[in-house]
Design a protein around this motif. Structure first.
Motif, mmCIF file in Angstrom:
data_model
loop_
_atom_site.group_PDB
_atom_site.id
_atom_site.type_symbol
_atom_site.label_atom_id
_atom_site.label_comp_id
_atom_site.label_asym_id
_atom_site.label_seq_id
_atom_site.Cartn_x
_atom_site.Cartn_y
_atom_site.Cartn_z
ATOM 1 N N GLY A 1 0.800 -1.216 0.000
ATOM 2 C CA GLY A 1 0.000 0.000 0.000
ATOM 3 C C GLY A 1 0.834 1.267 0.000
ATOM 4 N N GLY A 2 0.126 2.395 0.068
ATOM 5 C CA GLY A 2 0.768 3.705 -0.040
ATOM 6 C C GLY A 2 1.314 4.247 1.259
ATOM 7 N N ASP A 3 1.089 3.603 2.371
ATOM 8 C CA ASP A 3 1.594 4.058 3.661
ATOM 9 C C ASP A 3 2.800 3.200 4.041
ATOM 10 O OD1 ASP A 3 2.004 5.153 6.118
ATOM 11 O OD2 ASP A 3 0.102 4.469 6.994
ATOM 12 N N ILE A 4 3.967 3.816 4.018
ATOM 13 C CA ILE A 4 5.209 3.064 4.287
ATOM 14 C C ILE A 4 5.218 2.514 5.710
ATOM 15 C CG2 ILE A 4 7.735 3.254 4.387
ATOM 16 C CD1 ILE A 4 7.621 5.230 2.108
ATOM 17 N N ARG A 5 4.459 3.119 6.606
ATOM 18 C CA ARG A 5 4.412 2.623 7.995
ATOM 19 C C ARG A 5 3.845 1.195 8.074
ATOM 20 N NH1 ARG A 5 1.161 7.455 10.529
ATOM 21 N NH2 ARG A 5 0.174 7.142 8.517
ATOM 22 N N ARG A 6 3.084 0.777 7.075
ATOM 23 C CA ARG A 6 2.517 -0.582 7.074
ATOM 24 C C ARG A 6 3.425 -1.597 6.372
ATOM 25 N NH1 ARG A 6 -3.187 0.067 4.602
ATOM 26 N NH2 ARG A 6 -2.945 2.296 4.526
ATOM 27 N N TRP A 7 4.500 -1.161 5.828
ATOM 28 C CA TRP A 7 5.429 -2.055 5.137
ATOM 29 C C TRP A 7 6.234 -2.850 6.166
ATOM 30 C CZ3 TRP A 7 8.002 0.618 0.325
ATOM 31 C CH2 TRP A 7 6.997 1.124 -0.508
ATOM 32 N N PRO A 8 6.862 -3.936 5.742
ATOM 33 C CA PRO A 8 7.699 -4.716 6.670
ATOM 34 C C PRO A 8 8.856 -3.879 7.210
ATOM 35 C CG PRO A 8 7.305 -5.955 4.646
ATOM 36 C CD PRO A 8 6.753 -4.589 4.435
ATOM 37 N N ALA B 204 11.403 11.842 -6.719
ATOM 38 C CA ALA B 204 10.097 12.479 -6.869
ATOM 39 C C ALA B 204 9.064 11.490 -7.398
ATOM 40 C CB ALA B 204 10.203 13.673 -7.809
ATOM 41 N N ASP B 205 9.503 10.510 -8.186
ATOM 42 C CA ASP B 205 8.589 9.502 -8.737
ATOM 43 C C ASP B 205 8.027 8.592 -7.640
ATOM 44 O OD1 ASP B 205 9.054 10.491 -11.262
ATOM 45 O OD2 ASP B 205 10.642 9.036 -11.716
ATOM 46 N N ALA B 206 8.756 8.446 -6.559
ATOM 47 C CA ALA B 206 8.306 7.586 -5.467
ATOM 48 C C ALA B 206 7.046 8.143 -4.825
ATOM 49 C CB ALA B 206 9.408 7.424 -4.427
ATOM 50 N N ALA B 207 6.940 9.460 -4.728
ATOM 51 C CA ALA B 207 5.742 10.071 -4.144
ATOM 52 C C ALA B 207 4.524 9.790 -5.014
ATOM 53 C CB ALA B 207 5.950 11.567 -3.981
ATOM 54 N N GLU B 208 4.710 9.788 -6.327
ATOM 55 C CA GLU B 208 3.612 9.483 -7.252
ATOM 56 C C GLU B 208 3.172 8.016 -7.102
ATOM 57 O OE1 GLU B 208 3.175 9.158 -12.024
ATOM 58 O OE2 GLU B 208 4.164 10.973 -11.278
ATOM 59 N N ILE B 209 4.141 7.142 -6.933
ATOM 60 C CA ILE B 209 3.828 5.717 -6.747
ATOM 61 C C ILE B 209 3.044 5.520 -5.451
ATOM 62 C CG2 ILE B 209 4.857 3.441 -6.310
ATOM 63 C CD1 ILE B 209 7.164 4.322 -8.185
ATOM 64 N N LEU B 210 3.493 6.202 -4.386
ATOM 65 C CA LEU B 210 2.797 6.078 -3.100
ATOM 66 C C LEU B 210 1.390 6.677 -3.173
ATOM 67 C CD1 LEU B 210 5.662 6.893 -0.577
ATOM 68 C CD2 LEU B 210 4.624 4.664 -1.058
ATOM 69 N N ALA B 211 1.225 7.768 -3.914
ATOM 70 C CA ALA B 211 -0.099 8.383 -4.060
ATOM 71 C C ALA B 211 -1.054 7.461 -4.813
ATOM 72 C CB ALA B 211 0.021 9.720 -4.770
ATOM 73 N N SER B 212 -0.549 6.826 -5.844
ATOM 74 C CA SER B 212 -1.369 5.885 -6.605
ATOM 75 C C SER B 212 -1.783 4.695 -5.746
ATOM 76 C CB SER B 212 -0.580 5.409 -7.830
ATOM 77 O OG SER B 212 -1.292 4.414 -8.518
ATOM 78 N N ALA B 213 -0.844 4.192 -4.957
ATOM 79 C CA ALA B 213 -1.159 3.082 -4.061
ATOM 80 C C ALA B 213 -2.125 3.512 -2.971
ATOM 81 C CB ALA B 213 0.126 2.523 -3.457
ATOM 82 N N ASP C 260 -5.685 1.970 -1.828
ATOM 83 C CA ASP C 260 -5.950 1.663 -0.419
ATOM 84 C C ASP C 260 -7.285 2.255 0.026
ATOM 85 O OD1 ASP C 260 -3.566 0.319 -0.241
ATOM 86 O OD2 ASP C 260 -2.497 1.948 0.784
ATOM 87 N N GLY C 261 -7.541 3.483 -0.378
ATOM 88 C CA GLY C 261 -8.803 4.140 -0.026
ATOM 89 C C GLY C 261 -10.004 3.429 -0.615
ATOM 90 N N LEU C 262 -9.889 3.004 -1.868
ATOM 91 C CA LEU C 262 -10.993 2.270 -2.499
ATOM 92 C C LEU C 262 -11.250 0.935 -1.790
ATOM 93 C CD1 LEU C 262 -10.225 2.871 -6.279
ATOM 94 C CD2 LEU C 262 -12.138 3.790 -4.951
ATOM 95 N N LEU C 263 -10.176 0.262 -1.448
ATOM 96 C CA LEU C 263 -10.336 -1.033 -0.776
ATOM 97 C C LEU C 263 -10.915 -0.883 0.621
ATOM 98 C CD1 LEU C 263 -7.065 -2.873 -1.877
ATOM 99 C CD2 LEU C 263 -9.397 -3.305 -2.660
ATOM 100 N N SER C 264 -10.517 0.160 1.330
ATOM 101 C CA SER C 264 -11.014 0.339 2.694
ATOM 102 C C SER C 264 -12.461 0.831 2.716
ATOM 103 C CB SER C 264 -10.116 1.292 3.472
ATOM 104 O OG SER C 264 -10.173 2.580 2.897
ATOM 105 N N SER C 265 -12.901 1.491 1.657
ATOM 106 C CA SER C 265 -14.272 1.991 1.622
ATOM 107 C C SER C 265 -15.263 0.952 1.103
ATOM 108 C CB SER C 265 -14.358 3.250 0.761
ATOM 109 O OG SER C 265 -14.115 2.923 -0.591
#
Length: 135
Positions: A12-19, A34-43, A47-52
């Motif tokens: 997912g997009g929250d690194i705090r949940r990663w191993p 800078a591309d990493a922020a875009e990847i995290l935003a997409s993830a 995450d939001g769709l799955l949680s809703s």
């Protein structure tokens, strides 16, 4: 970059949940690219769709179809296969025993009696006479 994308897709997009093993390295990579922020935003959008999403209760028919398509555990395998193998071994053993009797010559009365007499001749003697004879 590819590894970071794989981790974002998996965790997912929250690194705090990663191993924990990859968290520190992921924070450093996200700060440097800078591309990493875009990847995290997409993830994070995923995450939001799955949680809703509402929890869907599967119907009885779907549950039965899933359970029927699942492989059987080892202890519930078909019992007929080992039973047939045991019966076949029993039949072959009995047939082999009877077939083996065909190759043994039949004993006539005279030969059998003389062999019996030779085998057990002298058993009625006193055993104490020859038991210690070699001492």
């Amino acid at each position: 970059m590819t590894r970071f994308e794989e981790l974002a897709d998996a965790w997912g997009g929250d690194i705090r949940r990663w191993p924990e093993a990859v968290r520190e390295e992921a924070y450093d990579f996200a700060a440097a690219n800078a591309d990493a922020a875009e990847i995290l935003a997409s993830a994070a959008v995923l995450d939001g769709l799955l949680s809703s999403a509402d929890e869907i209760q599967a119907g009885d028919l779907l549950q039965r179809r899933i359970l029927q398509s699942a492989p059987l555990p080892v202890f519930e395998t078909d019992w007929r296969r080992p039973a047939i193998a045991a019966a076949a071994a029993l039949v072959l053993g009995v047939a082999g025993g009877f077939a083996g009797g065909l190759f043994v010559p039949a004993e006539t009365g005279d030969v059998y009696e003389s062999e019996y007499a030779d085998a057990f001749d002298g058993l009625m003697e006193d055993w104490s006479a020859w038991e210690w004879s070699d001492a």
